[in-house]
Motif scaffolding. Structure first.
Motif, PDB file in Angstrom:
ATOM      1  N   UNK A 175       0.840  -1.189   0.000  1.00 42.11           N
ATOM      2  CA  UNK A 175       0.000   0.000   0.000  1.00 42.11           C
ATOM      3  C   UNK A 175       0.877   1.242   0.000  1.00 42.11           C
ATOM      4  N   UNK A 176       0.256   2.393  -0.245  1.00 45.42           N
ATOM      5  CA  UNK A 176       0.987   3.654  -0.232  1.00 45.42           C
ATOM      6  C   UNK A 176       1.558   3.935   1.155  1.00 45.42           C
ATOM      7  N   UNK A 177       0.778   3.662   2.194  1.00 49.34           N
ATOM      8  CA  UNK A 177       1.259   3.905   3.561  1.00 49.34           C
ATOM      9  C   UNK A 177       2.482   3.053   3.875  1.00 49.34           C
ATOM     10  N   UNK A 178       2.487   1.816   3.398  1.00 51.07           N
ATOM     11  CA  UNK A 178       3.640   0.954   3.640  1.00 51.07           C
ATOM     12  C   UNK A 178       4.892   1.516   2.987  1.00 51.07           C
ATOM     13  N   UNK A 179       4.774   2.023   1.765  1.00 57.55           N
ATOM     14  CA  UNK A 179       5.924   2.620   1.085  1.00 57.55           C
ATOM     15  C   UNK A 179       6.443   3.839   1.841  1.00 57.55           C
ATOM     16  N   UNK A 180       5.533   4.680   2.306  1.00 59.60           N
ATOM     17  CA  UNK A 180       5.954   5.876   3.028  1.00 59.60           C
ATOM     18  C   UNK A 180       6.608   5.536   4.365  1.00 59.60           C
ATOM     19  N   UNK A 181       6.151   4.452   4.990  1.00 57.02           N
ATOM     20  CA  UNK A 181       6.805   3.988   6.215  1.00 57.02           C
ATOM     21  C   UNK A 181       8.171   3.385   5.896  1.00 57.02           C
ATOM     22  N   UNK A 182       8.271   2.691   4.758  1.00 58.66           N
ATOM     23  CA  UNK A 182       9.525   2.027   4.403  1.00 58.66           C
ATOM     24  C   UNK A 182      10.620   3.029   4.057  1.00 58.66           C
ATOM     25  N   UNK A 183      10.228   4.146   3.457  1.00 61.17           N
ATOM     26  CA  UNK A 183      11.196   5.196   3.086  1.00 61.17           C
ATOM     27  C   UNK A 183      10.785   6.488   3.796  1.00 61.17           C
ATOM     28  N   UNK A 184      11.017   6.561   5.102  1.00 60.98           N
ATOM     29  CA  UNK A 184      10.437   7.646   5.909  1.00 60.98           C
ATOM     30  C   UNK A 184      10.971   9.035   5.581  1.00 60.98           C
ATOM     31  N   UNK A 185      12.102   9.134   4.902  1.00 59.84           N
ATOM     32  CA  UNK A 185      12.611  10.477   4.587  1.00 59.84           C
ATOM     33  C   UNK A 185      11.963  11.069   3.343  1.00 59.84           C
ATOM     34  N   UNK A 186      11.192  10.278   2.621  1.00 60.99           N
ATOM     35  CA  UNK A 186      10.534  10.753   1.400  1.00 60.99           C
ATOM     36  C   UNK A 186       9.216  11.433   1.770  1.00 60.99           C
ATOM     37  N   UNK A 187       9.159  12.729   1.587  1.00 62.86           N
ATOM     38  CA  UNK A 187       7.963  13.511   1.899  1.00 62.86           C
ATOM     39  C   UNK A 187       7.575  14.354   0.687  1.00 62.86           C
ATOM     40  N   UNK A 188       7.068  13.724  -0.383  1.00 62.50           N
ATOM     41  CA  UNK A 188       6.732  14.501  -1.583  1.00 62.50           C
ATOM     42  C   UNK A 188       5.518  15.385  -1.348  1.00 62.50           C
ATOM     43  N   UNK A 189       5.383  16.476  -2.116  1.00 65.65           N
ATOM     44  CA  UNK A 189       4.168  17.300  -2.036  1.00 65.65           C
ATOM     45  C   UNK A 189       2.947  16.453  -2.371  1.00 65.65           C
ATOM     46  N   UNK A 190       1.874  16.695  -1.691  1.00 59.06           N
ATOM     47  CA  UNK A 190       0.679  15.871  -1.870  1.00 59.06           C
ATOM     48  C   UNK A 190       0.125  15.971  -3.285  1.00 59.06           C
ATOM     49  N   UNK A 191       0.150  17.161  -3.872  1.00 61.36           N
ATOM     50  CA  UNK A 191      -0.429  17.301  -5.208  1.00 61.36           C
ATOM     51  C   UNK A 191       0.397  16.560  -6.259  1.00 61.36           C
ATOM     52  N   UNK A 192       1.721  16.482  -6.065  1.00 60.16           N
ATOM     53  CA  UNK A 192       2.548  15.714  -6.982  1.00 60.16           C
ATOM     54  C   UNK A 192       2.238  14.226  -6.855  1.00 60.16           C
ATOM     55  N   UNK A 193       2.019  13.771  -5.633  1.00 60.86           N
ATOM     56  CA  UNK A 193       1.668  12.369  -5.402  1.00 60.86           C
ATOM     57  C   UNK A 193       0.316  12.040  -6.033  1.00 60.86           C
ATOM     58  N   UNK A 194      -0.634  12.959  -5.900  1.00 58.52           N
ATOM     59  CA  UNK A 194      -1.963  12.735  -6.480  1.00 58.52           C
ATOM     60  C   UNK A 194      -1.906  12.625  -8.000  1.00 58.52           C
ATOM     61  N   UNK A 195      -0.872  13.191  -8.621  1.00 61.18           N
ATOM     62  CA  UNK A 195      -0.754  13.157 -10.079  1.00 61.18           C
ATOM     63  C   UNK A 195      -0.487  11.753 -10.610  1.00 61.18           C
ATOM     64  N   UNK A 196       0.037  10.843  -9.763  1.00 64.71           N
ATOM     65  CA  UNK A 196       0.404   9.508 -10.257  1.00 64.71           C
ATOM     66  C   UNK A 196      -0.404   8.395  -9.615  1.00 64.71           C
ATOM     67  N   UNK A 197      -1.192   8.685  -8.581  1.00 64.71           N
ATOM     68  CA  UNK A 197      -2.012   7.645  -7.965  1.00 64.71           C
ATOM     69  C   UNK A 197      -3.180   7.268  -8.887  1.00 64.71           C
ATOM     70  N   UNK A 198      -3.576   6.012  -8.824  1.00 60.92           N
ATOM     71  CA  UNK A 198      -4.717   5.560  -9.618  1.00 60.92           C
ATOM     72  C   UNK A 198      -6.013   6.126  -9.036  1.00 60.92           C
ATOM     73  N   UNK A 199      -7.012   6.417  -9.883  1.00 58.57           N
ATOM     74  CA  UNK A 199      -8.292   6.915  -9.365  1.00 58.57           C
ATOM     75  C   UNK A 199      -9.022   5.836  -8.574  1.00 58.57           C
ATOM     76  N   UNK A 200      -9.786   6.254  -7.606  1.00 58.35           N
ATOM     77  CA  UNK A 200     -10.602   5.329  -6.818  1.00 58.35           C
ATOM     78  C   UNK A 200     -11.902   5.084  -7.577  1.00 58.35           C
ATOM     79  N   UNK A 201     -12.075   3.850  -8.050  1.00 59.18           N
ATOM     80  CA  UNK A 201     -13.205   3.530  -8.911  1.00 59.18           C
ATOM     81  C   UNK A 201     -14.376   2.953  -8.114  1.00 59.18           C
ATOM     82  N   UNK A 202     -15.601   3.109  -8.630  1.00 59.62           N
ATOM     83  CA  UNK A 202     -16.764   2.521  -7.958  1.00 59.62           C
ATOM     84  C   UNK A 202     -16.691   0.998  -7.980  1.00 59.62           C
TER      85      UNK A 202
END
Length: 619
Positions: free
Chosen positions: A359-386
């Motif tokens: 999951x995304x949270x697991x990656x952020x925990x695994x590499x704790x020094x990586x703090x990208x801007x949220x809007x840049x992260x939103x640019x590459x995340x998959x959309x949440x589908x129904x």
């Protein structure tokens, strides 16, 4: 075994084409579904139809079907991959040093999240090749500012009366501010109004009238039933709920998971629910439906992560890892992330994506020094589908009286799916996890004496023209074959059919389960003729048999139904194991009863599928 008129069975003297197209029109008494001594089946996966060769199937998932999928997954086009591929399968190996290349020892982050990634990285080339470029940023979050054309206040004494120019400027500014405002929706129970699934449908927060667990303690998977109140569902969409139809549900990410990601990205709490302007340059996101074009709207950071971006259902891409590498402040984390984004780390990256679910949270925990801007992260995340769920009742005749009013209900059943989790051991899927939380919340509230708990499902009229609903007809015999929660839509079919005179002998159900004591759903809820129309086959009790084996045992019934006027065979459930096994069994039935070769039997069922007599809804 069941007997059928011989006129229905094609003879070997006829041509293959005639044998395939022939259908009996001779009237006959429909055979009843009998219980054989050799019967028992289930939704479990089984590759074989033989009783003595029942081996478990490993779960597989096809993640790449074309060049676009390859590029999305690896960050490279197939041409780029082919250009540097030696053909020796080195991308599937653990690596190894190559002559003339300098390496350095990998320094691994010291945390449990990173260790759970199981990355087999020893040495990293000091000079990496074919590193994926930084992805294009397509989304920006901007604060809401006072429009620059608003004039400064002017004293009415000094100016006398305000000029018409100033008045127009103020009115335009006020209009702009009104447009840049949050919609008047409670986004704790439904998504923002720009998350439109498909016109004319809009997401409606339907109240849960009743929730209960269908399975019992000891079942491998939990299944919940929901009665959903659609009395106030908006009119004007031009389509009604149908037997066999499916509702769409815009399930949100779990609140705790969203807060965890916001914490990891160091987003201050006072900013999480503060209105911001979201500006995009391309694509449909953050909505589900619409033209691929830039958008500008007002929302909040929390709503975007809750309703618009999938944070757990997709394996990480190289674009995501590249963003984390760019913003990692620890050099060892940056080197590992860049290695995964390079051609040199292709083999490790492939193993990484096909390993335990990440999951995304697991990656952020695994590499704790990586703090990208949220809007840049939103640019590459998959959309949440129904997510879509088949109706398990007849929606044309499902009403309940409450508080002096008549309420209309639709019913669904949801099985909770789980995946591995590095911290909790397992976690639920986005949709099924949401339904489990809502069910437990409702059940707990009722247990505490609360009447009419405020529990909602954000839903819309989904696929009312899907194959199950489209091919349901009031006449003609039907054989319904399903396993697990795949049996749910058939309950509505049977309820509808048993209300019609002289139709009780024209519908049969083969229900596959593991153990009827713990995971038989809807037992006793099919109508007064349930024992006559339904056959339960168990895989974990007695000798244990699968539903595809029972299809072979009921070959006479299958052949009667598919060759009768308006006869239909429905199959619903998991495609792996059950769906594949039932299809193979049906082919064998055609070979046996129709005296057809295997290729002719396959063509026979293909033709039946084309004319709507064989309907398979599997996933």
């Amino acid at each position: 075994m069941l007997s059928v008129p011989t006129a229905q069975i094609p003879t070997s003297a006829k041509t293959a084409h005639d044998r395939i197209l022939e259908q009996s029109r001779a009237p006959s008494t429909a055979p009843s579904l009998t219980f054989s001594e050799l019967s028992s089946d289930d939704q479990d996966v089984d590759d074989s139809l033989s009783a003595d060769a029942r081996r478990r199937r490993g779960s597989t998932r096809l993640i790449a079907q074309n060049a676009e999928d390859v590029q999305r997954i690896t960050g490279e086009s197939t041409a780029q991959i082919a250009a540097r591929c030696c053909g020796g399968g080195c991308c599937l190996s653990a690596g190894g040093h190559q002559a003339g290349i300098e390496y350095e020892k990998a320094q691994h982050p010291d945390n449990d999240a990173y260790r759970s990634l199981c990355l087999e990285i020893d040495d990293i080339p000091t000079l990496l090749t074919n590193v994926v470029d930084m992805p294009e940023q397509t989304a920006w979050l901007e604060p809401i500012r006072r429009p620059s054309d608003v004039p400064s206040p002017v004293s009415s004494v000094a100016s006398g009366t305000p000029s018409s120019d100033n008045t127009n400027l103020v009115q335009n500014a006020q209009k702009s501010l009104q447009q840049l405002a949050l919609s008047d929706l409670d986004t704790t129970i439904q998504p923002p109004n720009f998350v439109q699934p498909h016109p004319p449908h809009s997401v409606f927060p339907a109240k849960v009238h009743k929730a209960r667990e269908l399975t019992r303690p000891g079942a491998e998977k939990r299944t919940f039933h929901f009665d959903i109140d659609i009395t106030n569902y908006p009119d004007g969409e031009g389509v009604d709920f149908k037997v066999g139809g499916a509702i769409g549900v815009s399930a949100p990410n779990e609140e705790n998971d969203v807060d965890e990601i916001l914490d990891l990205l160091l987003v201050p709490r006072f900013l999480r629910d503060k209105p911001v302007v979201l500006r995009t340059t391309k694509g449909r996101w953050p909505t589900v439906w619409g033209d691929e074009q830039g958008r500008e709207l007002v929302t909040t950071r929390r709503d975007l992560l809750t309703w618009c971006s999938d944070i757990q259902s997709y394996p990480p891409t190289k674009q995501l890892l590249r963003i984390l590498a760019e913003h990692a402040t620890e050099e060892n984390e940056r080197k590992i992330l860049m290695f995964l984004c390079s051609g040199d780390g292709q083999g490790v990256f492939c193993n990484f994506r096909t390993g335990p679910h990440i999951s995304l949270a697991q990656l952020l925990h695994a590499f704790p020094s990586a703090k990208p801007p949220m809007d840049l992260l939103l640019s590459v995340l998959q959309p949440l589908m129904p997510r879509f769920y088949s109706l398990s009742n007849d929606p044309h005749d499902s009403y309940v009286a409450r508080d002096g009013k008549t309420h209309r209900l639709v019913e669904i059943a949801v099985t909770v799916h789980e995946a591995n989790d590095w911290r909790k051991g397992s976690r639920t899927g986005v949709g099924s996890g949401f339904f489990q939380r809502q069910a437990l919340k409702f059940i707990e509230a009722e247990k505490n004496g609360e009447r009419d708990p405020p529990v909602y499902v954000p839903m819309f009229k989904g696929m009312m023209a899907n194959p199950l609903a489209k091919e349901f007809v009031s006449d003609g015999p039907m054989l319904l074959i399903g396993a697990g929660v795949g049996i749910a839509p058939f309950r509505g079919f049977v309820q509808r059919r048993l209300k019609t005179a002289n139709c009780a002998n024209k519908v049969w159900v083969l229900q596959g389960i593991r153990d009827s004591l713990v995971d038989e759903i809807y037992s006793g809820e099919w109508g007064v003729h349930e024992d006559e129309v339904k056959r339960v086959v168990e895989s974990r009790v007695g000798e244990g048999r699968y539903v595809q084996e029972e299809v072979l045992h009921q070959a006479d019934l299958v052949w009667y139904v598919i060759n009768a006027v308006d006869g239909r065979v429905f199959v619903c459930g998991s495609s792996k194991g059950m769906g594949e096994g039932v299809e193979e069994a049906l082919i064998k039935v055609a070979m046996q009863k129709g005296n057809l070769a295997e290729s002719e039997a396959k063509e026979y069922w293909d033709l039946k599928k084309e004319v709507g007599q064989y309907i398979a809804e599997t996933w």
